[in-house]
Design a protein around this motif. Structure first.
Motif, PDB file in Angstrom:
ATOM      1  N   ASN A 122      52.155 -47.946 -37.939  1.00  9.06           N
ATOM      2  CA  ASN A 122      52.239 -46.470 -37.710  1.00  9.06           C
ATOM      3  C   ASN A 122      53.089 -45.435 -38.326  1.00  9.06           C
ATOM      4  N   MET A 166      51.608 -45.959 -41.929  1.00  4.06           N
ATOM      5  CA  MET A 166      50.445 -45.901 -42.303  1.00  4.06           C
ATOM      6  C   MET A 166      50.261 -44.469 -42.227  1.00  4.06           C
ATOM      7  N   ARG A 193      39.193 -39.477 -41.196  1.00  2.44           N
ATOM      8  CA  ARG A 193      38.950 -38.419 -40.052  1.00  2.44           C
ATOM      9  C   ARG A 193      37.813 -38.994 -39.804  1.00  2.44           C
ATOM     10  N   TYR A 219      41.600 -45.732 -37.066  1.00  4.44           N
ATOM     11  CA  TYR A 219      43.609 -46.638 -36.953  1.00  4.44           C
ATOM     12  C   TYR A 219      43.323 -47.165 -36.724  1.00  4.44           C
ATOM     13  N   LEU A 220      42.418 -47.579 -34.881  1.00  2.48           N
ATOM     14  CA  LEU A 220      42.273 -49.002 -34.071  1.00  2.48           C
ATOM     15  C   LEU A 220      42.718 -50.282 -34.982  1.00  2.48           C
ATOM     16  N   ARG A 272      45.212 -51.101 -37.571  1.00  3.94           N
ATOM     17  CA  ARG A 272      45.872 -51.588 -37.656  1.00  3.94           C
ATOM     18  C   ARG A 272      45.579 -52.357 -37.305  1.00  3.94           C
ATOM     19  N   VAL A 300      38.996 -41.064 -31.136  1.00  5.68           N
ATOM     20  CA  VAL A 300      39.884 -40.173 -31.686  1.00  5.68           C
ATOM     21  C   VAL A 300      39.728 -39.517 -32.672  1.00  5.68           C
ATOM     22  N   ASP A 301      38.623 -38.680 -32.690  1.00  9.17           N
ATOM     23  CA  ASP A 301      38.150 -37.436 -33.541  1.00  9.17           C
ATOM     24  C   ASP A 301      38.261 -36.484 -31.892  1.00  9.17           C
ATOM     25  N   ILE A 359      45.164 -33.502 -38.333  1.00  6.94           N
ATOM     26  CA  ILE A 359      44.148 -33.856 -37.968  1.00  6.94           C
ATOM     27  C   ILE A 359      44.818 -35.249 -37.971  1.00  6.94           C
ATOM     28  N   ILE A 360      44.339 -35.662 -37.181  1.00  9.43           N
ATOM     29  CA  ILE A 360      45.141 -36.449 -36.156  1.00  9.43           C
ATOM     30  C   ILE A 360      45.411 -38.048 -37.304  1.00  9.43           C
ATOM     31  N   ARG A 361      46.555 -38.755 -37.043  1.00 10.00           N
ATOM     32  CA  ARG A 361      46.839 -39.694 -37.714  1.00 10.00           C
ATOM     33  C   ARG A 361      47.823 -40.897 -36.698  1.00 10.00           C
ATOM     34  N   MET A 362      47.605 -42.162 -37.742  1.00 12.91           N
ATOM     35  CA  MET A 362      47.546 -42.756 -37.320  1.00 12.91           C
ATOM     36  C   MET A 362      48.587 -43.609 -35.985  1.00 12.91           C
ATOM     37  N   HIS A 363      49.562 -42.595 -35.900  1.00 12.66           N
ATOM     38  CA  HIS A 363      50.944 -42.923 -34.770  1.00 12.66           C
ATOM     39  C   HIS A 363      50.056 -42.260 -33.764  1.00 12.66           C
ATOM     40  N   ALA A 370      46.910 -41.893 -32.980  1.00 15.51           N
ATOM     41  CA  ALA A 370      45.647 -42.963 -32.579  1.00 15.51           C
ATOM     42  C   ALA A 370      46.119 -43.649 -30.958  1.00 15.51           C
ATOM     43  N   PRO A 371      45.581 -43.792 -30.693  1.00 13.31           N
ATOM     44  CA  PRO A 371      45.621 -44.788 -29.116  1.00 13.31           C
ATOM     45  C   PRO A 371      45.867 -46.108 -29.328  1.00 13.31           C
ATOM     46  N   LYS A 372      46.351 -46.627 -28.273  1.00 14.39           N
ATOM     47  CA  LYS A 372      46.537 -47.989 -28.450  1.00 14.39           C
ATOM     48  C   LYS A 372      45.258 -49.230 -28.674  1.00 14.39           C
ATOM     49  N   PRO A 375      53.143 -34.756 -40.128  1.00 15.94           N
ATOM     50  CA  PRO A 375      54.290 -35.152 -40.596  1.00 15.94           C
ATOM     51  C   PRO A 375      54.425 -35.236 -41.955  1.00 15.94           C
TER      52      PRO A 375
END
Lengths: 157, 784
Positions: free
Chosen positions: A123, A126, A132, A136-137, A140, B693-694, B721-725, B727-729, B782
């Motif tokens: 996290n 990255m 967009r 992300y999942l 990861r 995620v979007d 815009i939503i980023r990696m950290h 986003a859900p696990k 960030p």
């Protein structure tokens, strides 16, 4: 005339030394795997390696790359078989695919410095790369998988 | 025959989704013609040096530009035998399947050819897949939008595969002089069991290409599928991860110049004058001029939306030189005032006034408030809602607001054009070549058959690339320069020249009797410049007294399709309201919806209810079971649920939210989807995860505001815009297993995320959220 070492090859480029490395790569050298996303170091689509460090080529003057080793997605692994590239394909990460070269280049530096990153490490490392499509999942998961592949390949050598 | 019916369906669905319908006439009798190409290997390679129309030329032109593996070019087969428009097989048994539809990440380049391969009966791993040329006659409607790709090609592509297999069998039967009924196929091999003969498809391809396409073919039972319904990897995955040229921005031609556009800095302004003297002296600059998009009275089709009619253009040798020269360009702008647009299309020619006001977000919100209090257009009425509200023991009323949204495709708008007096070649990322072509033809004064459009991979689309303005701009610039050019938008250009998701509001009211029974429901929605309400969707049909109304405020801010148009707001507002209503009635939110759906099934109210109550209930039951609804895995999880129907599919989500460092974080999501048959399960899962995620990102952070007509967000530092950290696990996706023909998937999972997030926020904070984005867009960006 700029002299640049990109993916272990030397290129002589007739461009203003202030030209961002991104546009030298794309417009002058013809390596278009490095992407233009924002131009202001916010999205990470343009990440390349400069002497092994991840830099955002959209805000890196080409002159700064002189005398250094530039690595782009095209030169990350000789046969496009870097553990990250393998993991990306194994988990079928991509949707539109536009950001993925930048994601992989950022992740490559992470994996070099941290052989077994946690979710938190990923996290942190990255957060500068936007996807967009929201993959992300899988990114990861693919970084974790690549760490495993890297460990196995390392053990095999 | 096949496409004729489909086009009607497509048009209907676009009406439903609020996109102006475009009818593409397809000559049904030549949908599946069999032609044998005449190119031998030498001619093939020679032809590749030319630009122009035709299937083979198209392939070669892309290959020449590095758009295909060199190895593939070197292995260029001796002869392609075209067996139906979608399939080409060489004598040495290379099987190629063309993807008809543009690819923007929804994975059609894999899923559509899979459907052909299933019926053709070939080894999927050996199939070569290629993006088809733009040819609506041979390849159908060819557009990406409305979650239509799989559903509109579901039957035609399987029929093409089955027809080709049939032709190959006939060719084998002729060659071996045996009855065709005695032949069978397996993975691209034809067998005659009695004589022990076998041969690969390539052996018969040349002969098969001359056989007439059979009318009426038998399709496989879906239970016997072995390609479709099995996860197949993205056919362009390897090219993506190795940085091969795939996207519009990667497209290059010899002598190509770079163009950028300077548009007015605010909606409502136009160009007054400019001084290019300093900019023209900058290195690499070729020319600076203005272009006019549409002449007065130009009849605009549905996807001809353009924000400004006169644009300032800088053309030069390289991107950076053009970007630099723009900084030296001096332009003066003036108020455009009210202007007139001429709209064409199915509804007929009409004049529309575009107001000249320089809009500001606070004023937009105020105006919406005023309009919400005024009488509106009735969209649907069941029973006697007025009396029911009068007699109510309790009325619950809530108003929801959502902002304009920018698409933010990662690949900014761009297009290549080379226009000459005789013909035009355009190449780049676009969703509907068949929508753009008539517009380009009119504006360039060239017949459609002199316009070739090549579809590159798109770095995202989300509806944005359905609009043709950037292609028209590129074409006009090339025409003026008499040279091949590529138009590139900077990120700032892309954000501030948008065809945005509109700004919406809706007020929901519910009447309860003394026993807390729901006796009436009223929704009144509006927006700038359109309202979002789908009057015939749930909970319409489940409540005796129902009223839906809508109103609109004209604006000069250009709007268009954005992933699940209108639904993306409705699902947020309506699903939040139902959650609050369930609470007021003392009911569990899932049980409450199931009760309404049971009513809609047993004794539906009114006509034209769009949804199937059983399937709708099915996803709620599935998500309830899979999420362990009553018992979240961790005690710190705050749960929200929402469901929605659109594009003929059903989606429900349960989100588990925690508050992390004072910020809401969706840690885990359970999704239940009913989209009928799932063509490519793992890719479908990926798409649902992405939509989740979007949805989280846009609901929490997304939004575009105006000050005196100017877009306040310019780039990703101010448009969050939503980023990696964030986003859900984990996002667990469950598909309802059934044998119903596939329905949409790119859009349906997106809208209900908004509602589920809103409802989880309430559980997390004890506060209801009525205005999107739910968190300040400026917090937590960030820095890098």
């Amino acid at each position: 005339m700029l002299s640049l070492n990109i993916n272990k090859k030397t290129y002589k480029v007739d461009a203003d030394p202030d030209t961002p490395l991104l546009w030298v790569l794309r417009d002058h050298v013809g390596l278009v795997g490095t992407k233009f996303g924002c131009g202001v170091a916010q999205c990470g689509a343009c990440v390349v390696h400069l002497n092994g460090e991840a830099v955002r080529s959209c805000v890196t003057k080409a002159s700064r790359a002189e005398g250094k080793q530039v690595v782009t997605i095209e030169g990350l692994a000789e046969n496009d078989d870097h553990p990250l590239q393998k993991a990306w394909l194994e988990l079928d990460v991509s949707q539109c695919g536009y950001c993925q070269a930048g994601q992989i280049m950022s992740a490559a530096v992470l994996l070099k410095e941290n052989k077994k990153p946690t979710d938190e490490d990923i996290n942190d490392a990255m957060a500068g790369n936007i996807c967009r499509c929201g993959t992300y999942l899988r990114i990861r998961d693919a970084i974790h998988l690549a760490a495993d592949i890297q460990a196995k390949e390392g053990a095999g050598k | 025959m096949v496409f004729f019916g489909l086009c009607n369906i497509a048009a209907f669905l676009f009406v439903e989704e609020g996109i102006k319908p475009v009818y593409i006439p397809i000559k049904p009798d030549i949908c599946m013609e069999a032609t044998k190409t005449n190119f031998n290997r030498r001619a093939f390679l020679k032809a590749s040096a030319l630009a122009g129309g035709g299937l083979i030329l198209h392939f070669s032109a892309l290959a020449k530009l590095g758009f295909d593996d060199k190895s593939q070019l070197a292995d260029a087969p001796a002869q392609w035998n075209e067996i139906t428009g979608y399939i080409k097989i060489t004598d040495d048994n290379v099987v190629k399947i063309l993807c008809p539809n543009p690819e923007f990440g929804q994975n059609v380049m894999t899923s559509l050819p899979m459907m052909v391969a299933e019926e053709l009966d070939v080894d999927w791993k050996k199939v070569v897949v290629e993006m088809g040329p733009h040819d609506n006659v041979k390849l159908g409607p060819q557009f990406t939008g409305g979650s239509m790709s799989v559903r509109m090609y579901w039957k035609p592509l399987r029929e093409a595969g089955a027809a080709a297999r049939n032709m190959l069998l006939q060719a084998a039967a002729q060659t071996w002089a045996v009855p065709v009924e005695e032949l069978s196929t397996k993975a691209g091999v034809i067998y005659h069991e009695k004589t022990g003969r076998k041969g690969v498809y390539g052996d018969f391809a040349s002969k098969a290409a001359a056989i007439p396409v059979p009318k009426g073919v038998k399709l496989k039972d879906v239970k016997n599928f072995n390609v479709v319904r099995h996860s197949q990897k993205n056919v362009e995955g390897a090219k993506i991860v190795s940085g091969k040229p795939l996207f519009g921005l990667d497209y290059k031609q010899e002598g190509m110049l770079i163009a950028m556009i300077h548009h007015p800095p605010a909606f409502g302004l136009k160009l007054k004058s400019f001084d290019a003297s300093a900019a023209l002296k900058m290195p690499g600059i070729k020319d600076i001029f203005s272009i006019k998009m549409f002449e007065d009275g130009f009849e605009q089709a549905g996807f001809d939306t353009r924000s400004f009619n006169t644009l300032l253009v800088v053309v030069g040798k390289t991107t950076w030189e053009v970007m630099n020269a723009r900084k030296k360009l001096v332009a003066e702008w003036m108020p455009a005032g009210d202007t007139k647009d001429t709209m064409g299309g199915r509804v007929g020619k009409r004049e529309v006034t575009v107001p000249g006001e320089l809009e500001t977000t606070a004023t937009q919100l105020e105006k919406m408030k005023q309009h919400a209090a005024m009488p509106a257009n009735q969209m649907r009425k069941d029973g006697d809602p007025e009396t029911a509200f009068k007699n109510a023991a309790q009325i619950v009323e809530r108003t929801y607001v959502a902002p304009f949204l920018a698409h933010n495709c990662m690949e900014p708008m761009n297009f290549f054009a080379h226009v000459t007096d005789e013909k035009a070649l355009l190449a780049g990322p676009l969703q509907g070549p068949g929508w753009s072509e008539p517009t380009l033809s009119k504006i360039l004064g060239l017949p459609a058959d002199k316009i070739e459009i090549q579809m590159t991979r798109m770095g995202g689309g989300f509806g944005r690339r359905a609009y043709s303005h950037y292609q028209v701009e590129a074409a006009l610039i090339s025409k003026k320069m008499k040279a091949p050019i590529k138009l590139i938008y900077s990120r700032e250009d892309d954000t501030t020249y948008g065809i945005y998701r509109p700004m919406y509001t809706a007020t929901y009211r519910a009447a309860l009797d003394a026993n807390k029974n729901l006796i009436a429901f009223h929704v009144k929605g509006g927006g700038i410049p359109e309202n979002a309400i789908h009057a015939n969707r749930f909970p319409a049909g489940a409540i005796d007294n129902y009223l839906a109304e809508g109103w609109e405020i004209p604006s000069n801010i250009t709007i268009g399709a954005f992933r699940a148009p209108r639904s993306n707001f409705n699902a947020a507002a309506e699903q939040s309201f139902l959650d609050e209503l369930a609470e007021a009635m003392g009911k569990d939110p899932i049980d409450f919806r199931l009760e309404l759906l049971a009513r809609a099934k047993e004794k539906p109210v009114g006509k034209n209810n769009e949804y199937d109550a059983d399937r709708y209930a099915g996803i709620l039951k599935l998500v309830k079971e899979k999420s362990g609804w009553g018992k979240p895995e961790h005690s710190q999880y705050h749960r929200g649920v929402a469901a929605y129907f659109c594009h003929n599919s059903y989606a429900a989500h349960v989100v588990d939210m925690v508050i992390k460092d004072g910020q809401p974080y969706v840690e885990r999501v359970f999704s239940a989807i009913d989209c009928g048959i799932v063509v490519n399960p793992d890719a479908a899962t990926n798409m649902v995860q992405g939509a989740v995620v979007d949805g989280i990102g846009n609901s929490l952070y997304g939004g575009l505001t105006h000050k005196n007509g100017e877009v306040e967000q310019k780039n990703f530092h101010s448009y969050r815009i939503i980023r990696m950290h964030e986003a859900p696990k984990k996002v667990e996706v469950y598909f309802v297993q059934n044998d119903i023909d596939p329905s949409g998937l790119g859009e349906p999972p997106f809208p209900p995320v908004f509602g589920a997030v809103a409802n989880a926020l309430y559980k997390s904070t004890g506060k209801r959220y009525y205005q999107q984005p739910f968190t300040s867009p400026q917090s937590e960006v960030p820095t890098v």
